[in-house]
Every structure is written in structure tokens, then in C-alpha cells.
Scaffold this active site. Structure first.
Site, PDB file in Angstrom:
ATOM      1  N   ASP A   1     -24.146  27.481  -7.782  1.00 15.28           N
ATOM      2  CA  ASP A   1     -23.226  26.711  -6.923  1.00 15.28           C
ATOM      3  C   ASP A   1     -24.035  25.863  -5.948  1.00 15.28           C
ATOM      4  O   ASP A   1     -24.074  26.169  -4.749  1.00 15.28           O
ATOM      5  CB  ASP A   1     -22.304  27.664  -6.158  1.00 15.28           C
TER       6      ASP A   1
ATOM      7  N   LYS B   1     -24.343  30.710 -14.449  1.00 16.00           N
ATOM      8  CA  LYS B   1     -22.933  30.303 -14.381  1.00 16.00           C
ATOM      9  C   LYS B   1     -22.838  28.883 -13.810  1.00 16.00           C
ATOM     10  O   LYS B   1     -23.309  28.608 -12.712  1.00 16.00           O
ATOM     11  CB  LYS B   1     -22.144  31.279 -13.503  1.00 16.00           C
TER      12      LYS B   1
ATOM     13  N   ARG C   1     -22.814  41.828  -2.905  1.00 16.30           N
ATOM     14  CA  ARG C   1     -23.689  41.670  -1.748  1.00 16.30           C
ATOM     15  C   ARG C   1     -24.583  42.888  -1.581  1.00 16.30           C
ATOM     16  O   ARG C   1     -24.083  43.983  -1.290  1.00 16.30           O
ATOM     17  CB  ARG C   1     -22.871  41.499  -0.449  1.00 16.30           C
TER      18      ARG C   1
ATOM     19  N   ASN D   1      -2.446  24.210 -27.567  1.00 14.15           N
ATOM     20  CA  ASN D   1      -3.210  23.296 -28.420  1.00 14.15           C
ATOM     21  C   ASN D   1      -4.385  22.667 -27.659  1.00 14.15           C
ATOM     22  O   ASN D   1      -5.493  22.563 -28.185  1.00 14.15           O
ATOM     23  CB  ASN D   1      -2.276  22.203 -28.969  1.00 14.15           C
ATOM     24  N   THR D   2      -4.134  22.284 -26.422  1.00 19.33           N
ATOM     25  CA  THR D   2      -5.198  21.665 -25.616  1.00 19.33           C
ATOM     26  C   THR D   2      -6.305  22.676 -25.334  1.00 19.33           C
ATOM     27  O   THR D   2      -7.497  22.356 -25.393  1.00 19.33           O
ATOM     28  CB  THR D   2      -4.594  21.123 -24.299  1.00 19.33           C
TER      29      THR D   2
ATOM     30  N   THR E   1      -8.877  35.561  -6.306  1.00 24.13           N
ATOM     31  CA  THR E   1      -8.973  36.431  -5.114  1.00 24.13           C
ATOM     32  C   THR E   1      -8.446  35.720  -3.862  1.00 24.13           C
ATOM     33  O   THR E   1      -8.206  36.348  -2.845  1.00 24.13           O
ATOM     34  CB  THR E   1     -10.421  36.904  -4.888  1.00 24.13           C
TER      35      THR E   1
ATOM     36  N   GLY F   1     -24.656  35.178  -6.326  1.00 24.85           N
ATOM     37  CA  GLY F   1     -24.574  33.799  -5.834  1.00 24.85           C
ATOM     38  C   GLY F   1     -25.495  33.637  -4.652  1.00 24.85           C
ATOM     39  O   GLY F   1     -26.717  33.801  -4.769  1.00 24.85           O
TER      40      GLY F   1
ATOM     41  N   GLN G   1     -16.951  36.048   1.615  1.00 23.51           N
ATOM     42  CA  GLN G   1     -16.399  37.049   0.691  1.00 23.51           C
ATOM     43  C   GLN G   1     -15.865  38.243   1.483  1.00 23.51           C
ATOM     44  O   GLN G   1     -16.484  38.669   2.454  1.00 23.51           O
ATOM     45  CB  GLN G   1     -17.477  37.533  -0.285  1.00 23.51           C
TER      46      GLN G   1
HETATM   47  O1  C5P Z   1     -22.186  33.083  -3.371  1.00 24.38           O
HETATM   48  P1  C5P Z   1     -21.251  34.127  -3.913  1.00 24.38           P
HETATM   49  O2  C5P Z   1     -21.953  35.404  -4.321  1.00 24.38           O
HETATM   50  O3  C5P Z   1     -20.097  34.391  -2.986  1.00 24.38           O
HETATM   51  O4  C5P Z   1     -20.685  33.461  -5.254  1.00 24.38           O
HETATM   52  C1  C5P Z   1     -19.712  34.085  -6.037  1.00 24.38           C
HETATM   53  C2  C5P Z   1     -19.412  33.264  -7.269  1.00 24.38           C
HETATM   54  O5  C5P Z   1     -18.378  33.921  -7.995  1.00 24.38           O
HETATM   55  C3  C5P Z   1     -18.915  31.859  -6.984  1.00 24.38           C
HETATM   56  O6  C5P Z   1     -19.335  31.021  -8.069  1.00 24.38           O
HETATM   57  C4  C5P Z   1     -17.410  32.005  -6.993  1.00 24.38           C
HETATM   58  O7  C5P Z   1     -16.750  30.827  -7.358  1.00 24.38           O
HETATM   59  C5  C5P Z   1     -17.225  33.081  -8.084  1.00 24.38           C
HETATM   60  N1  C5P Z   1     -15.969  33.830  -7.952  1.00 24.38           N
HETATM   61  C6  C5P Z   1     -15.630  34.573  -6.834  1.00 24.38           C
HETATM   62  N2  C5P Z   1     -14.442  35.261  -6.790  1.00 24.38           N
HETATM   63  C7  C5P Z   1     -13.608  35.227  -7.829  1.00 24.38           C
HETATM   64  C8  C5P Z   1     -13.921  34.487  -8.969  1.00 24.38           C
HETATM   65  C9  C5P Z   1     -15.131  33.805  -9.000  1.00 24.38           C
HETATM   66  O8  C5P Z   1     -16.402  34.633  -5.884  1.00 24.38           O
HETATM   67  N3  C5P Z   1     -12.506  35.924  -7.789  1.00 24.38           N
END
Ligand code: C5P
Length: 243
Positions: free
Chosen positions: A16, A38, A191, A73-74, A129, A220, A200
Site C-alpha cells: 500500500d 498484495k 500487529r 458474466n462480468t 471491517t 502492512g 486498525q
Molecule cells: O497497514 P495494515 O497492516 O493496516 O494493512 C492491512 C491491509 O489489509 C491493507 O491493505 C488493507 O486494505 C487490508 N484489509 C484490512 N481489513 C480488511 C480487509 C483488508 O486491513 N477487512
């Protein structure tokens, strides 16, 4: 004890970042430690082909996090294109329904067969979430408990033939219990105890998440924003080797 190759397979690194140079540097430095990179919409819309080619050059796998939701279909045609592009994982919204999820599965399977490739792992997003109980009740007018509904959608994804779901570390145990151990769970919101929570809320450490049964963990900012991403990921390996 988890072996390093088992740890690597579980690690999905979220690229990201806002520019291609940063993304390439992360891929170059972290490829030995990361099972799957990802690619989210931010990076994909700006540098899709360039970053995919770079990951492939480094022999990496990639997860196209594009959360498809459209008419069947898409979605089928988009899934074919995603397979042609070489994705190892991609995702769809379970809220698109069984027929749509089946279309994703069929599109991917048919394209993979034609190309003689292994079909990608398709995961379903259950409830974002960011959707709270209040939003579910008062905005979307869905009269269900938010985590019960997420479990219901996970079961729907399984029925459609998908490989698994994306879910919070706090839901892994329940999903595994209700859908079976072979149904894959990928968890973001990871984390280590030394990392900042950022925005988060429902988080857990890499070790706890894997011990609860997660097949893949999304790393991330705990890694990508660290002063030294290689040292950060090595510390996570140390934590996971204790399992
Ligand atoms: O930096 P961080 O660890 O918070 O990144 C989490 C990654 O997981 C991001 O790419 C975020 O878009 C993705 N994600 C999330 N929660 C979700 C689905 C996807 O944090 N429910």
C-alpha cells in the site's frame, strides 16, 4: 516449530504505497521473506502492469486485491483476465451472491485450464471491517448481528466453491470451526506487540493469529512503514518460529 518455508508461505505483504519506486524497493528487499505480495486498488490503478511484471521478475507471487462485485458474466470475464495476468490470489465480495462467486470460480478455472496453469486461490470478502453494527442496522437495513452475518457469508462462499475468506484475526477460530479446517482464512489487522496500531481496531499479533488457525497473514504498515522493513520482517519470523 514452524519452518522458514512454512512462514514464508503464510506471509502476504500489502504493497500500500503511493509510488512505484517504493513498491519495487519493498519487493526487491522482501522477496526472500514474502510468500505473496498484495496489490491493492491504489497501486493497481496507477501501476498495475509495471508492478506485476516486477514481482514476476523477482519470482514472486501476487494477490490482486480488487474485490470484484458485478453481474456474474462480468465477474467471470474479469476472473479470466486476472488469471491471464498471472495472479496467484484474488478476491470477490461474498455479498455478490452464490451465482456471482461461482462465476468467478468457473472463469478462473477455465482460463487456468486453457493456459495449463494452477488456478488461483479465490477468497471472499465477507463484511468489510468498516461496516459496523450501526451501519448494518440503520443504513443497510440488514437485521443481523454483524459477526453472525460474516460467518453466514463465509459459509455461502464455501458453498460457491471458493477457497476461503478474508477475516479479522478475532474471527478465525469461529470461521474454522464452522466451515472446516480446509477452508482458508487470510487475516489483515496484524500487529506485532512492538508496532503501532495505526487506524486498525480489531488486531492481533502474528503469532496469536497463526496459532488461532490463520492460513495467511497480511503484513502492512508494521513492515512497510518500519525504519528497516527487513529487520521488521525478520523479527516477525523470530516470533513465528516459536510456534
Ligand atoms: O497497514 P495494515 O497492516 O493496516 O494493512 C492491512 C491491509 O489489509 C491493507 O491493505 C488493507 O486494505 C487490508 N484489509 C484490512 N481489513 C480488511 C480487509 C483488508 O486491513 N477487512
Amino acid at each position: 516449530m514452524l519452518k522458514d518455508n512454512e512462514i514464508k508461505e503464510k506471509i502476504c505483504l500489502a504493497l500500500d504505497v503511493e509510488n512505484i519506486e517504493k513498491a519495487k524497493k519493498l519487493v526487491e528487499d522482501l522477496a526472500p521473506y514474502v510468500g505473496t505480495f498484495k496489490i491493492g486498488l491504489q497501486l493497481y490503478c496507477a501501476y498495475g502492469n509495471e508492478i506485476i511484471d516486477y514481482i514476476k521478475e523477482k519470482n514472486g507471487n501476487f494477490f490482486l486485491d480488487v474485490k470484484l462485485m458485478d453481474i456474474p458474466n462480468t465477474v467471470k470475464k474479469a476472473s479470466e483476465s486476472i488469471v491471464k495476468r498471472g495472479a496467484n490470489f484474488f478476491n470477490v465480495h461474498a455479498l455478490g451472491g452464490i451465482e456471482m462467486m461461482k462465476a468467478a470460480f468457473e472463469g478462473a478455472a477455465e482460463a487456468a485450464l486453457k493456459l495449463g496453469k494452477k488456478p488461483p486461490v479465490i477468497l471472499a470478502v465477507t463484511m468489510l471491517t468498516s461496516i459496523s453494527q450501526d451501519v448494518l442496522d440503520n443504513e443497510l437495513k440488514i437485521d443481523k448481528n454483524v459477526s453472525d452475518y460474516a460467518i453466514y457469508l463465509a459459509k455461502l462462499a464455501k458453498k460457491a466453491g471458493l477457497a476461503g475468506v478474508v477475516a479479522s484475526p478475532l474471527e478465525v477460530e469461529r470461521i474454522k470451526k464452522e466451515t472446516g479446517k480446509d477452508f482458508k482464512v487470510l487475516c489483515p489487522g496484524i500487529r506485532p506487540c512492538w508496532a503501532s496500531k495505526n487506524d486498525q481496531k480489531r488486531i492481533a499479533t502474528p503469532k496469536d493469529t497463526v496459532q488461532k488457525g490463520a492460513d495467511y497473514i497480511v503484513l502492512g504498515r508494521a513492515v512497510t512503514s518500519a525504519d528497516n522493513p527487513i529487520e521488521a520482517i525478520k523479527k516477525i519470523y523470530d516470533e513465528l518460529r516459536e510456534i
